[in-house]
Design a protein around this motif. Structure first.
Motif, PDB file in Angstrom:
ATOM      1  N   UNK A   1       0.818  -1.212   0.000  1.00 63.46           N
ATOM      2  CA  UNK A   1       0.000   0.000   0.000  1.00 63.46           C
ATOM      3  C   UNK A   1       0.851   1.261   0.000  1.00 63.46           C
ATOM      4  N   UNK A   2       2.039   1.166  -0.585  1.00 60.07           N
ATOM      5  CA  UNK A   2       2.893   2.349  -0.667  1.00 60.07           C
ATOM      6  C   UNK A   2       2.213   3.409  -1.533  1.00 60.07           C
ATOM      7  N   UNK A   3       2.370   4.654  -1.148  1.00 61.07           N
ATOM      8  CA  UNK A   3       1.686   5.759  -1.826  1.00 61.07           C
ATOM      9  C   UNK A   3       2.659   6.539  -2.700  1.00 61.07           C
ATOM     10  N   UNK A   4       2.246   6.800  -3.923  1.00 58.79           N
ATOM     11  CA  UNK A   4       2.968   7.724  -4.781  1.00 58.79           C
ATOM     12  C   UNK A   4       2.333   9.101  -4.688  1.00 58.79           C
ATOM     13  N   UNK A   5       3.037  10.106  -5.155  1.00 56.13           N
ATOM     14  CA  UNK A   5       2.553  11.479  -5.066  1.00 56.13           C
ATOM     15  C   UNK A   5       2.774  12.193  -6.391  1.00 56.13           C
ATOM     16  N   UNK A   6       1.775  12.996  -6.789  1.00 60.44           N
ATOM     17  CA  UNK A   6       1.962  13.898  -7.910  1.00 60.44           C
ATOM     18  C   UNK A   6       2.713  15.129  -7.411  1.00 60.44           C
ATOM     19  N   UNK A   7       3.653  15.589  -8.225  1.00 61.54           N
ATOM     20  CA  UNK A   7       4.621  16.584  -7.780  1.00 61.54           C
ATOM     21  C   UNK A   7       4.442  17.864  -8.581  1.00 61.54           C
ATOM     22  N   UNK A   8       4.611  18.982  -7.891  1.00 60.29           N
ATOM     23  CA  UNK A   8       4.605  20.298  -8.515  1.00 60.29           C
ATOM     24  C   UNK A   8       5.912  21.007  -8.235  1.00 60.29           C
ATOM     25  N   UNK A   9       6.078  22.183  -8.829  1.00 62.02           N
ATOM     26  CA  UNK A   9       7.332  22.914  -8.720  1.00 62.02           C
ATOM     27  C   UNK A   9       7.108  24.198  -7.925  1.00 62.02           C
ATOM     28  N   UNK A  10       8.092  24.533  -7.103  1.00 62.81           N
ATOM     29  CA  UNK A  10       8.113  25.784  -6.348  1.00 62.81           C
ATOM     30  C   UNK A  10       9.472  26.429  -6.568  1.00 62.81           C
ATOM     31  N   UNK A  11       9.475  27.702  -6.947  1.00 67.17           N
ATOM     32  CA  UNK A  11      10.736  28.427  -7.101  1.00 67.17           C
ATOM     33  C   UNK A  11      11.126  29.001  -5.749  1.00 67.17           C
ATOM     34  N   UNK A  12      12.307  28.671  -5.281  1.00 70.20           N
ATOM     35  CA  UNK A  12      12.761  29.084  -3.957  1.00 70.20           C
ATOM     36  C   UNK A  12      14.130  29.750  -4.063  1.00 70.20           C
ATOM     37  N   UNK A  13      14.541  30.377  -2.977  1.00 70.26           N
ATOM     38  CA  UNK A  13      15.872  30.952  -2.879  1.00 70.26           C
ATOM     39  C   UNK A  13      16.308  30.908  -1.425  1.00 70.26           C
TER      40      UNK A  13
END
Length: 391
Positions: free
Chosen positions: A132-144
Motif C-alpha cells: 500500500x505504498x503511496x505515490x505522489x503527484x509533484x509540482x514545482x516551487x521556485x525558492x531561494x
C-alpha cells in the motif's frame, strides 16, 4: 542451546550477523561485566571448559536461587521503561501495538509463542506497507536561500533561485500556505516513494492513471473502438458522446516518473508499466513520452531499457546534462584543426614554457543513447518542454 548457536553461526555470516557465543542471558551478563569485543567469547569458552572438568564439585552447592538472582540482575535492564514505551507510541503506533502483542502473548502463553506472534505481526505490517505504498503527484516551487525573511527580487544578480519539486498535496511537511505550481497542461510528474515491485505495482499505477483521467480528457470519444474492447472496469457510460467530455481539460502529453526512491524493480512490475503505457497511449490517441528521473540501480535501468523505456528509435529533441572536464595535452601533440570543435574548446593559452596546453572536454553525465533517463527533475522538465515545444 548448542545446536541453536551452531546453526546461527553457520547461516549468520550470509546475512551480516554477529557471531554468537552464548545464550541471551550470558550476553547480558557480559554486558554488565563491561565486555567490549568478541574476544570475550574465547575467555568464556576457556572458563566453561575449566568449570566442566575441574569445578563441578564446587558448583554443586550453588543454589538455583543464587543462579536466578544473577540472571535476573543481568537482564533487568532489558525491561522497557515507561519512557521507552511512550517513545514507541510517538515513533510508530503500529509497532507499539506489536510490542504489546509480544508482551501479552509471552505472559499468558509462552515466550516462544510471543516471539512467533511478534515476528508474524511485524512481517504482516511490512508486507502491508510495501503493498500500500503511496505515490505522489509533484509540482514545482521556485525558492531561494536568504538569511532573513525579507522579499527578494528573482532578477537580482545575487539571487540564488532554484526549483524544488514537492507533492501537490504538501504531504511532506511543506508550509500549507505555499501552493506548488502544477506542470504544463497534460504533463504529469509522479513520484514513487517505495520500491516498484509486484506487491505494489498495481496500487501505484491505479492511483496514477485514476488521477490522470480526472485531470485530462480522452483524445477521441471512444478510444476502444467497440464495446467488445472496452475494459470491464471502465465506469462508462457505455456509449459516449461529446457532451460526456469536458473540452476545457487538456489532453495527456507526457509523464515524468521520479524513481529516486525506487531501489528495485521486477518482471511483474515492469509488465504492469508496459500495460499502463499501452492503456494511456490509447487514451491519448498518441505515443506518450515517459521520462524517468533518478534511476539509481543498474538493474532497474537495465529492466526499463529491456521493457522499451528510456530510449527512442526516432528523432528525439532532448537535453543532456554535461560537465566540463579539463584535459592536459603535450604541446607537440596539439595541431591546429585537429580538435573536434563540438566536444572540445581551447580555454587558455599555451603554457609559457611550451610544455602543455589545457583543453576542456564537454562530457554528458548520463548516456546520450537514453534520452528519457535524466539526472534530475529540472533536466526532465526542460526536456519535456523542448520535445513538446512548450517553451
Amino acid at each position: 542451546e548448542l545446536i541453536a548457536i551452531g546453526l546461527t553461526n553457520i547461516f549468520g555470516p550470509f546475512f551480516g550477523g554477529y557471531p554468537a557465543t552464548g545464550s541471551f542471558s550470558r550476553t547480558a551478563i557480559k554486558a554488565k561485566a563491561g565486555v567490549r569485543t568478541p574476544l570475550a567469547g574465547v575467555v568464556t569458552a576457556i572458563i566453561v571448559v575449566i568449570a566442566i572438568y575441574a569445578l563441578p564439585p564446587v558448583f554443586y552447592y550453588i543454589s538455583n536461587a543464587a543462579l536466578a538472582a544473577v540472571i535476573i540482575h543481568a537482564v533487568g535492564d532489558l525491561i522497557s521503561s515507561p519512557k521507552s514505551i511512550k517513545m514507541f507510541w510517538k515513533v510508530s503506533p503500529c509497532e507499539f501495538v506489536i510490542f504489546w502483542i509480544g508482551v501479552l502473548v509471552s505472559v499468558f502463553a509462552s515466550i516462544d509463542n510471543g516471539i512467533y506472534a511478534s515476528v508474524a505481526a511485524s512481517a504482516a505490517l511490512l508486507l502491508f506497507r510495501i503493498a500500500k505504498a503511496h505515490g505522489r503527484f509533484v509540482g514545482v516551487v521556485k525558492v531561494y536561500n536568504t538569511p532573513t525573511l525579507r522579499p527578494i527580487d528573482a532578477n537580482e544578480p545575487d539571487s540564488d533561485t532554484r526549483n524544488v519539486f514537492v507533492p501537490l498535496d504538501r504531504s511532506n511537511g511543506v508550509n500549507p500556505a505555499v501552493q506548488p505550481r502544477e506542470p504544463h497542461a497534460g504533463v504529469f510528474i509522479y513520484r514513487l516513494n517505495e520500491g516498484y515491485l509486484y506487491p505494489n505495482a498495481v496500487h501505484f499505477t491505479d492511483h496514477m492513471v485514476r488521477e490522470i483521467k480526472v485531470k485530462t480528457r480522452p483524445a477521441v470519444i471512444n478510444p476502444y473502438g467497440s464495446l467488445g474492447e472496452r475494459p470491464w472496469n471502465d465506469p462508462g457510460p457505455r456509449h459516449k458522446s461529446e457532451s460526456d467530455i469536458d473540452p476545457t481539460l487538456p489532453v495527456l502529453r507526457a509523464i515524468i516518473l521520479d524513481f529516486s526512491g525506487v531501489s528495485n524493480v521486477d518482471v511483474t512490475s515492469l509488465q504492469n508499466l508496459i500495460d499502463v503505457r499501452k492503456q494511456l497511449d490509447r487514451y491519448a490517441d498518441a505515443h506518450i513520452a515517459w521520462h524517468f528521473v533518478g534511476v539509481k540501480s543498474p538493474w532497474a535501468r537495465r529492466g526499463l531499457l529491456a521493457s522499451g523505456f528510456g530510449s527512442e528509435n526516432g528523432v528525439v529533441k532532448s537535453l543532456f546534462t554535461v560537465t566540463n572536464v579539463g584535459v592536459s595535452q603535450e604541446k607537440d601533440d596539439v595541431k591546429p584543426g585537429s580538435r573536434d570543435e563540438e566536444f572540445s574548446v581551447d580555454t587558455q593559452p599555451e603554457d609559457k614554457l611550451g610544455m602543455t596546453s589545457m583543453d576542456t572536454m564537454v562530457l554528458p553525465l548520463l548516456s546520450i543513447d537514453c534520452p528519457y533517463f535524466h539526472i534530475d527533475m529540472d533536466e526532465a522538465v526542460r526536456s519535456v518542454e523542448l520535445e513538446l515545444g512548450l517553451k
